[in-house]
Design a protein around this motif. Structure first.
Motif, PDB file in Angstrom:
ATOM      1  N   PHE A   1       0.842  -1.192   0.000  1.00 51.98           N
ATOM      2  CA  PHE A   1       0.000   0.000   0.000  1.00 51.98           C
ATOM      3  C   PHE A   1       0.881   1.246   0.000  1.00 51.98           C
ATOM      4  CE2 PHE A   1      -3.424  -2.668   1.962  1.00 51.98           C
ATOM      5  CZ  PHE A   1      -4.435  -2.362   1.057  1.00 51.98           C
ATOM      6  N   TRP A   2       0.424   2.258  -0.740  1.00 52.99           N
ATOM      7  CA  TRP A   2       1.008   3.589  -0.679  1.00 52.99           C
ATOM      8  C   TRP A   2      -0.085   4.551  -0.215  1.00 52.99           C
ATOM      9  CZ3 TRP A   2       5.910   5.508  -1.598  1.00 52.99           C
ATOM     10  CH2 TRP A   2       6.839   4.592  -2.080  1.00 52.99           C
ATOM     11  N   ILE A   3       0.207   5.309   0.833  1.00 53.75           N
ATOM     12  CA  ILE A   3      -0.698   6.348   1.319  1.00 53.75           C
ATOM     13  C   ILE A   3       0.021   7.669   1.087  1.00 53.75           C
ATOM     14  CG2 ILE A   3      -2.048   7.197   3.280  1.00 53.75           C
ATOM     15  CD1 ILE A   3      -1.595   4.376   4.550  1.00 53.75           C
ATOM     16  N   THR A   4      -0.426   8.423   0.111  1.00 59.05           N
ATOM     17  CA  THR A   4       0.311   9.602  -0.333  1.00 59.05           C
ATOM     18  C   THR A   4      -0.470  10.887  -0.071  1.00 59.05           C
ATOM     19  OG1 THR A   4      -0.547   9.139  -2.562  1.00 59.05           O
ATOM     20  CG2 THR A   4       1.689   8.409  -2.080  1.00 59.05           C
ATOM     21  N   PHE A   5       0.008  11.648   0.886  1.00 59.01           N
ATOM     22  CA  PHE A   5      -0.541  12.966   1.209  1.00 59.01           C
ATOM     23  C   PHE A   5      -2.055  12.952   1.442  1.00 59.01           C
ATOM     24  CE2 PHE A   5       3.440  13.471  -0.962  1.00 59.01           C
ATOM     25  CZ  PHE A   5       4.110  14.372  -0.150  1.00 59.01           C
ATOM     26  N   PRO A   6      -2.503  12.142   2.403  1.00 56.93           N
ATOM     27  CA  PRO A   6      -3.935  12.097   2.695  1.00 56.93           C
ATOM     28  C   PRO A   6      -4.387  13.339   3.458  1.00 56.93           C
ATOM     29  CG  PRO A   6      -2.757  10.814   4.318  1.00 56.93           C
ATOM     30  CD  PRO A   6      -1.728  11.255   3.290  1.00 56.93           C
ATOM     31  N   ASP A   7      -5.679  13.561   3.483  1.00 56.89           N
ATOM     32  CA  ASP A   7      -6.260  14.616   4.307  1.00 56.89           C
ATOM     33  C   ASP A   7      -5.858  14.350   5.760  1.00 56.89           C
ATOM     34  OD1 ASP A   7      -7.939  16.277   5.834  1.00 56.89           O
ATOM     35  OD2 ASP A   7      -9.570  16.129   4.390  1.00 56.89           O
ATOM     36  N   PRO A   8      -5.220  15.319   6.443  1.00 55.53           N
ATOM     37  CA  PRO A   8      -4.763  15.063   7.821  1.00 55.53           C
ATOM     38  C   PRO A   8      -5.869  14.927   8.853  1.00 55.53           C
ATOM     39  CG  PRO A   8      -4.364  17.342   7.199  1.00 55.53           C
ATOM     40  CD  PRO A   8      -4.796  16.628   5.947  1.00 55.53           C
ATOM     41  N   ARG A   9      -7.072  15.356   8.545  1.00 62.43           N
ATOM     42  CA  ARG A   9      -8.188  15.242   9.479  1.00 62.43           C
ATOM     43  C   ARG A   9      -7.786  15.724  10.873  1.00 62.43           C
ATOM     44  NH1 ARG A   9     -12.536  14.428   6.144  1.00 62.43           N
ATOM     45  NH2 ARG A   9     -12.091  12.791   4.628  1.00 62.43           N
ATOM     46  N   PRO A  10      -7.464  17.012  11.036  1.00 62.83           N
ATOM     47  CA  PRO A  10      -6.913  17.504  12.302  1.00 62.83           C
ATOM     48  C   PRO A  10      -7.886  17.539  13.478  1.00 62.83           C
ATOM     49  CG  PRO A  10      -7.326  19.320  10.795  1.00 62.83           C
ATOM     50  CD  PRO A  10      -7.555  18.057  10.019  1.00 62.83           C
ATOM     51  N   LYS A  11      -9.181  17.577  13.215  1.00 61.36           N
ATOM     52  CA  LYS A  11     -10.147  17.672  14.318  1.00 61.36           C
ATOM     53  C   LYS A  11     -10.282  16.330  15.040  1.00 61.36           C
ATOM     54  CE  LYS A  11     -12.787  21.332  12.048  1.00 61.36           C
ATOM     55  NZ  LYS A  11     -14.097  21.749  11.477  1.00 61.36           N
ATOM     56  N   LYS A  12     -10.429  16.390  16.356  1.00 63.69           N
ATOM     57  CA  LYS A  12     -10.515  15.172  17.168  1.00 63.69           C
ATOM     58  C   LYS A  12     -11.667  14.281  16.734  1.00 63.69           C
ATOM     59  CE  LYS A  12      -8.187  16.655  21.383  1.00 63.69           C
ATOM     60  NZ  LYS A  12      -8.302  16.811  22.849  1.00 63.69           N
ATOM     61  N   ARG A  13     -12.758  14.890  16.332  1.00 61.52           N
ATOM     62  CA  ARG A  13     -13.916  14.079  15.942  1.00 61.52           C
ATOM     63  C   ARG A  13     -13.664  13.288  14.652  1.00 61.52           C
ATOM     64  NH1 ARG A  13     -16.082  19.369  14.502  1.00 61.52           N
ATOM     65  NH2 ARG A  13     -16.335  19.557  12.240  1.00 61.52           N
ATOM     66  N   ASP A  14     -12.594  13.657  13.934  1.00 62.32           N
ATOM     67  CA  ASP A  14     -12.282  12.994  12.667  1.00 62.32           C
ATOM     68  C   ASP A  14     -11.140  11.990  12.772  1.00 62.32           C
ATOM     69  OD1 ASP A  14     -14.256  14.242  11.224  1.00 62.32           O
ATOM     70  OD2 ASP A  14     -12.979  15.889  10.549  1.00 62.32           O
ATOM     71  N   ILE A  15     -10.676  11.712  13.971  1.00 55.30           N
ATOM     72  CA  ILE A  15      -9.523  10.814  14.137  1.00 55.30           C
ATOM     73  C   ILE A  15      -9.757   9.472  13.452  1.00 55.30           C
ATOM     74  CG2 ILE A  15      -8.279   9.404  15.831  1.00 55.30           C
ATOM     75  CD1 ILE A  15      -8.258  11.807  17.678  1.00 55.30           C
ATOM     76  N   LYS A  16     -10.950   8.926  13.583  1.00 57.22           N
ATOM     77  CA  LYS A  16     -11.236   7.616  12.992  1.00 57.22           C
ATOM     78  C   LYS A  16     -11.198   7.638  11.465  1.00 57.22           C
ATOM     79  CE  LYS A  16     -14.011   5.719  16.779  1.00 57.22           C
ATOM     80  NZ  LYS A  16     -15.343   5.176  17.178  1.00 57.22           N
ATOM     81  N   ARG A  17     -11.248   8.836  10.889  1.00 56.24           N
ATOM     82  CA  ARG A  17     -11.231   8.957   9.433  1.00 56.24           C
ATOM     83  C   ARG A  17      -9.816   9.128   8.879  1.00 56.24           C
ATOM     84  NH1 ARG A  17     -15.509  13.391   7.691  1.00 56.24           N
ATOM     85  NH2 ARG A  17     -15.165  12.378   5.668  1.00 56.24           N
ATOM     86  N   ARG A  18      -8.836   9.275   9.762  1.00 53.83           N
ATOM     87  CA  ARG A  18      -7.451   9.359   9.312  1.00 53.83           C
ATOM     88  C   ARG A  18      -7.039   8.013   8.722  1.00 53.83           C
ATOM     89  NH1 ARG A  18      -5.119  12.379  14.763  1.00 53.83           N
ATOM     90  NH2 ARG A  18      -6.308  14.319  14.480  1.00 53.83           N
ATOM     91  N   LEU A  19      -6.337   8.057   7.601  1.00 54.34           N
ATOM     92  CA  LEU A  19      -6.005   6.814   6.905  1.00 54.34           C
ATOM     93  C   LEU A  19      -4.942   5.985   7.605  1.00 54.34           C
ATOM     94  CD1 LEU A  19      -6.133   7.718   3.107  1.00 54.34           C
ATOM     95  CD2 LEU A  19      -7.946   6.953   4.651  1.00 54.34           C
TER      96      LEU A  19
END
Length: 219
Positions: free
Chosen positions: A115-133
């Motif tokens: 797998f390559w994960i290249t420059f994903p959305d950082p999802r900085p908000k705490k409520r979005d932690i589960k959406r971080r790749l």
């Protein structure tokens, strides 16, 4: 929606190297990529959040002994990578238009080699932690889909996301062969990224932002 986007979407419908939900083989890909699409037995390398596909196409140029799949939900971006692959005559790269959180519906256990994960959305908000790749939820998915000794590569400009990922990996007991750097282009880890730079990456480099990179496996 602009005319250019509409034109690209229409062309995507006719392209064999773009797989989306209105294509005949879309629901038959899981566990069958080589048989249903590539018609060969080469290892599968998957780029998540591929954008315009710079990495997928760049890797396919350098490593014809593998198949490459770029995953993104933006059809107009996939059109760019698809066009480049067609113009260069590369038939070992394909593009999947899908949500990354649903990739386990498109790949089977032990089907992916890397797998390559290249420059994903950082999802900085705490409520979005589960959406971080690189959150535990996604890591478990990668572990399931990867072959034994499969590799995960992660590249980002975002220091907070990189530090979060390191902390997450260090809390686990199933991570091995972890390599990482906070400054890729002043590191001997450059050899693992093959000199490929995305459009996004080039913009940040021009601003003097250091690029972070890591590679790891699951035990």
């Amino acid at each position: 929606m602009g005319r250019s986007k509409l034109k690209r979407f229409a062309e995507n419908l006719e392209r064999e190297n773009i797989l989306q939900d209105d294509k005949p083989n879309f629901d038959k890909l899981k566990g069958n990529w080589n048989k249903a699409h590539f018609k060969n037995d080469l290892p599968l390398i998957v780029e998540l959040g591929c954008g315009k596909g710079e990495y997928s196409v760049g890797l396919a140029e350098r490593f014809p002994q593998n198949n490459f799949i770029g995953v993104d939900v933006k059809g107009d971006r996939l059109w760019v990578g698809s066009t480049e692959a067609i113009e260069k005559g590369i038939d070992t790269v394909a593009f999947l238009r899908a949500q990354i959180q649903q990739i386990d519906t498109f790949f089977d256990e032990d089907e992916v080699s890397e797998f390559w994960i290249t420059f994903p959305d950082p999802r900085p908000k705490k409520r979005d932690i589960k959406r971080r790749l690189t959150s535990p939820r996604f890591l478990e998915m990668y572990k399931k889909l990867l072959k034994p000794e499969g590799i995960v590569n992660f590249k980002t400009d975002n220091t907070a996301l990189f530090e979060y990922t390191l902390e997450t990996l260090q809390e686990r007991k199933d991570i091995k062969d972890l390599k990482f750097t906070f400054d890729l282009y002043n590191s001997d880890l450059q050899e693992y990224t093959f000199g490929i730079k995305t459009t996004f990456e080039k913009k940040y480099l021009e601003k003097g932002v250091e690029i972070k990179y890591m590679q790891f496996k699951f035990a």
